[in-house]
Design an enzyme around this catalytic site. Structure first.
Site, PDB file in Angstrom:
ATOM      1  N   ASP A  37       0.875  -1.177   0.000  1.00 22.13           N
ATOM      2  CA  ASP A  37       0.000   0.000   0.000  1.00 22.13           C
ATOM      3  C   ASP A  37       0.909   1.223   0.000  1.00 22.13           C
ATOM      4  O   ASP A  37       2.135   1.093   0.085  1.00 22.13           O
ATOM      5  CB  ASP A  37      -0.916   0.003   1.249  1.00 22.13           C
ATOM      6  CG  ASP A  37      -2.181   0.840   1.058  1.00 22.13           C
ATOM      7  OD1 ASP A  37      -2.064   2.003   0.609  1.00 22.13           O
ATOM      8  OD2 ASP A  37      -3.278   0.353   1.338  1.00 22.13           O
ATOM      9  N   ASP A  62       3.130   1.890  -4.719  1.00 19.39           N
ATOM     10  CA  ASP A  62       2.100   2.642  -5.427  1.00 19.39           C
ATOM     11  C   ASP A  62       1.778   1.858  -6.702  1.00 19.39           C
ATOM     12  O   ASP A  62       2.678   1.596  -7.508  1.00 19.39           O
ATOM     13  CB  ASP A  62       2.656   4.041  -5.748  1.00 19.39           C
ATOM     14  CG  ASP A  62       1.657   4.937  -6.454  1.00 19.39           C
ATOM     15  OD1 ASP A  62       0.777   4.425  -7.168  1.00 19.39           O
ATOM     16  OD2 ASP A  62       1.782   6.167  -6.308  1.00 19.39           O
ATOM     17  N   VAL A  63       0.517   1.490  -6.888  1.00 17.01           N
ATOM     18  CA  VAL A  63       0.169   0.637  -8.031  1.00 17.01           C
ATOM     19  C   VAL A  63       0.358   1.326  -9.382  1.00 17.01           C
ATOM     20  O   VAL A  63       0.370   0.670 -10.416  1.00 17.01           O
ATOM     21  CB  VAL A  63      -1.284   0.096  -7.926  1.00 17.01           C
ATOM     22  CG1 VAL A  63      -1.431  -0.846  -6.754  1.00 17.01           C
ATOM     23  CG2 VAL A  63      -2.308   1.233  -7.869  1.00 17.01           C
ATOM     24  N   TYR A 156     -15.047   7.261 -11.334  1.00 18.37           N
ATOM     25  CA  TYR A 156     -14.944   6.021 -10.558  1.00 18.37           C
ATOM     26  C   TYR A 156     -15.712   4.888 -11.267  1.00 18.37           C
ATOM     27  O   TYR A 156     -15.195   3.771 -11.408  1.00 18.37           O
ATOM     28  CB  TYR A 156     -15.510   6.260  -9.164  1.00 18.37           C
ATOM     29  CG  TYR A 156     -15.482   5.049  -8.269  1.00 18.37           C
ATOM     30  CD1 TYR A 156     -14.289   4.597  -7.706  1.00 18.37           C
ATOM     31  CD2 TYR A 156     -16.652   4.357  -7.964  1.00 18.37           C
ATOM     32  CE1 TYR A 156     -14.267   3.489  -6.870  1.00 18.37           C
ATOM     33  CE2 TYR A 156     -16.636   3.255  -7.134  1.00 18.37           C
ATOM     34  CZ  TYR A 156     -15.440   2.822  -6.594  1.00 18.37           C
ATOM     35  OH  TYR A 156     -15.417   1.715  -5.773  1.00 18.37           O
ATOM     36  N   THR A 191     -15.867   0.553   5.614  1.00 22.62           N
ATOM     37  CA  THR A 191     -14.409   0.668   5.784  1.00 22.62           C
ATOM     38  C   THR A 191     -13.989   2.066   6.236  1.00 22.62           C
ATOM     39  O   THR A 191     -12.804   2.306   6.469  1.00 22.62           O
ATOM     40  CB  THR A 191     -13.683   0.394   4.448  1.00 22.62           C
ATOM     41  OG1 THR A 191     -14.104   1.392   3.507  1.00 22.62           O
ATOM     42  CG2 THR A 191     -13.987  -0.985   3.916  1.00 22.62           C
TER      43      THR A 191
HETATM   44  P1  NAP Z   1      -9.730   2.165   1.626  1.00 21.76           P
HETATM   45  O1  NAP Z   1      -9.936   1.786   3.055  1.00 21.76           O
HETATM   46  O2  NAP Z   1      -9.518   3.602   1.296  1.00 21.76           O
HETATM   47  O3  NAP Z   1      -8.524   1.269   1.067  1.00 21.76           O
HETATM   48  C1  NAP Z   1      -7.910   1.515  -0.164  1.00 21.76           C
HETATM   49  C2  NAP Z   1      -6.423   1.577   0.062  1.00 21.76           C
HETATM   50  O4  NAP Z   1      -5.764   1.745  -1.221  1.00 21.76           O
HETATM   51  C3  NAP Z   1      -6.016   2.741   0.951  1.00 21.76           C
HETATM   52  O5  NAP Z   1      -5.076   2.345   1.924  1.00 21.76           O
HETATM   53  C4  NAP Z   1      -5.428   3.703  -0.059  1.00 21.76           C
HETATM   54  O6  NAP Z   1      -4.508   4.617   0.495  1.00 21.76           O
HETATM   55  C5  NAP Z   1      -4.758   2.739  -1.002  1.00 21.76           C
HETATM   56  N1  NAP Z   1      -4.318   3.396  -2.238  1.00 21.76           N
HETATM   57  C6  NAP Z   1      -4.769   4.546  -2.794  1.00 21.76           C
HETATM   58  N2  NAP Z   1      -4.055   4.863  -3.875  1.00 21.76           N
HETATM   59  C7  NAP Z   1      -3.114   3.896  -4.000  1.00 21.76           C
HETATM   60  C8  NAP Z   1      -2.053   3.670  -4.920  1.00 21.76           C
HETATM   61  N3  NAP Z   1      -1.818   4.535  -5.933  1.00 21.76           N
HETATM   62  N4  NAP Z   1      -1.282   2.569  -4.769  1.00 21.76           N
HETATM   63  C9  NAP Z   1      -1.500   1.719  -3.743  1.00 21.76           C
HETATM   64  N5  NAP Z   1      -2.471   1.875  -2.830  1.00 21.76           N
HETATM   65  C10 NAP Z   1      -3.275   2.958  -2.963  1.00 21.76           C
HETATM   66  O7  NAP Z   1     -10.962   1.694   0.758  1.00 21.76           O
HETATM   67  P2  NAP Z   1     -11.804   0.331   0.808  1.00 21.76           P
HETATM   68  O8  NAP Z   1     -13.188   0.705   1.155  1.00 21.76           O
HETATM   69  O9  NAP Z   1     -11.096  -0.695   1.580  1.00 21.76           O
HETATM   70  O10 NAP Z   1     -11.803  -0.033  -0.751  1.00 21.76           O
HETATM   71  C11 NAP Z   1     -10.954  -1.020  -1.292  1.00 21.76           C
HETATM   72  C12 NAP Z   1     -11.371  -1.299  -2.734  1.00 21.76           C
HETATM   73  O11 NAP Z   1     -12.745  -1.702  -2.749  1.00 21.76           O
HETATM   74  C13 NAP Z   1     -11.266  -0.070  -3.631  1.00 21.76           C
HETATM   75  O12 NAP Z   1     -10.815  -0.476  -4.913  1.00 21.76           O
HETATM   76  C14 NAP Z   1     -12.699   0.420  -3.715  1.00 21.76           C
HETATM   77  O13 NAP Z   1     -12.960   1.124  -4.893  1.00 21.76           O
HETATM   78  C15 NAP Z   1     -13.449  -0.896  -3.666  1.00 21.76           C
HETATM   79  N6  NAP Z   1     -14.841  -0.747  -3.208  1.00 21.76           N
HETATM   80  C16 NAP Z   1     -15.123  -0.296  -1.941  1.00 21.76           C
HETATM   81  C17 NAP Z   1     -16.446  -0.172  -1.548  1.00 21.76           C
HETATM   82  C18 NAP Z   1     -16.841   0.308  -0.172  1.00 21.76           C
HETATM   83  O14 NAP Z   1     -18.033   0.567   0.060  1.00 21.76           O
HETATM   84  N7  NAP Z   1     -15.905   0.438   0.773  1.00 21.76           N
HETATM   85  C19 NAP Z   1     -17.471  -0.495  -2.436  1.00 21.76           C
HETATM   86  C20 NAP Z   1     -17.152  -0.955  -3.713  1.00 21.76           C
HETATM   87  C21 NAP Z   1     -15.821  -1.088  -4.084  1.00 21.76           C
HETATM   88  P3  NAP Z   1      -5.083   6.104   0.899  1.00 21.76           P
HETATM   89  O15 NAP Z   1      -5.900   5.874   2.129  1.00 21.76           O
HETATM   90  O16 NAP Z   1      -3.850   6.911   1.125  1.00 21.76           O
HETATM   91  O17 NAP Z   1      -5.907   6.576  -0.276  1.00 21.76           O
END
Ligand code: NAP
Length: 250
Positions: A37, A62-63, A156, A191
């Site tokens: 991450d 960073d991805v 998105y 989350t």
């Molecule tokens: P989250 O808690 O914000 O986790 C995402 C992680 O990815 C964060 O630690 C973020 O860091 C990191 N990240 C951001 N940019 C990055 C990069 N360039 N390289 C590597 N890591 C990076 O969100 P989540 O809710 O767990 O979501 C995880 C995945 O599920 C995402 O793809 C999201 O779109 C998908 N999703 C989530 C939901 C929901 O309701 N939670 C619903 C549908 C889909 P930062 O905190 O610094 O940004």
């Protein structure tokens, strides 16, 4: 029965809600985990993985940084000798109406959510091909194919729709190498990330529209990753598994 003993998983976005839960659930099922991450919390997630009996390797990654991704893939091979599961979880969901969205806003979302998924998949692919197989799990979203969700998420939605199309087509490409690639479509998952972009009223409306009457837990998505990453899903590829408490069925 999900048994990931002797499997190595690489998880992106593993410092966040779904990614951290994924790392921990994979470890509970026997996997060693490469935790990546851009945030510091990967060290705590590595400790949590070790507490569950898995070996852990934490790497800032960073991805969107192709060289960094290649370095981590190499480090994972050196440490564990294989990469059996890739979970592409990293993602962002900022909100912008089309009127306020700059080209940079658009590019950043596409770059992290869609190009990041491609970068990690293409870096891991030769490793999986060489070892005779592997399982890739991508995280899409209900906003990427099922519903519009919200008017200020068009970048998105485009990125997550792209992840679905990529998954379906790559499945045809990778099947002969013994590699499966599937997507998960989460609904509203608790989350902290949805809370950061939606008002309390919007979240409550989302919960009201969810037949099971609550947000999902990150572990409920992680369990789906563990299934798709395991031999229990040996005949599943190119699929999209909806984990949304029925939200998109209403
Ligand atoms: P989250 O808690 O914000 O986790 C995402 C992680 O990815 C964060 O630690 C973020 O860091 C990191 N990240 C951001 N940019 C990055 C990069 N360039 N390289 C590597 N890591 C990076 O969100 P989540 O809710 O767990 O979501 C995880 C995945 O599920 C995402 O793809 C999201 O779109 C998908 N999703 C989530 C939901 C929901 O309701 N939670 C619903 C549908 C889909 P930062 O905190 O610094 O940004």
């Amino acid at each position: 029965m999900i048994d990931l003993t002797n499997k190595t998983a690489l998880v992106t976005g593993a410092g966040g809600g779904i990614g951290a839960a994924t790392a921990k659930v994979l470890a509970e099922n026997g996997a060693d985990v490469v935790i990546t991450d851009i945030v510091d919390s990967i060290e705590q997630v590595a400790a949590d993985v070790e507490n569950r009996g898995g070996a852990a390797l934490a790497h800032e990654m960073d991805v969107t940084d192709e060289a960094a991704v290649d370095d981590v893939v190499e480090a994972a091979q050196t440490e564990f000798g294989s990469i059996d599961i890739l979970a592409n979880v990293a993602g962002i969901f900022p909100t912008h109406t089309l009127e306020e969205m700059t080209k940079d806003d658009w590019r950043t979302v596409i770059d992290i959510n869609l190009n990041g998924t491609f970068n990690c998949t293409s870096a891991v692919y030769p490793v999986m091909k060489e070892q005779g197989g592997g399982r890739i799990v991508n995280i899409s979203s209900a906003a990427g194919g099922q519903i519009g969700w919200s008017g200020d998420l068009s970048h998105y939605a485009a990125s997550k729709g792209g992840v679905l199309g990529f998954t379906r087509s790559a499945a045809l490409d990778l099947a002969s190498d013994g590699i499966s690639i599937n997507a998960i479509i989460p609904g509203l998952i608790d989350t902290g990330a949805p809370q950061a972009v939606a008002t309390e009223e919007e979240l409550e409306a989302g919960i009201q529209m969810t037949p099971v009457g609550r947000m999902g837990e990150p572990e409920e998505v992680a369990n789906a990753v563990a299934f798709l990453g395991s031999d229990a899903a040996s005949y599943v590829t190119g699929a999209a598994l909806v984990v949304d408490g029925g939200y998109t069925k209403v």
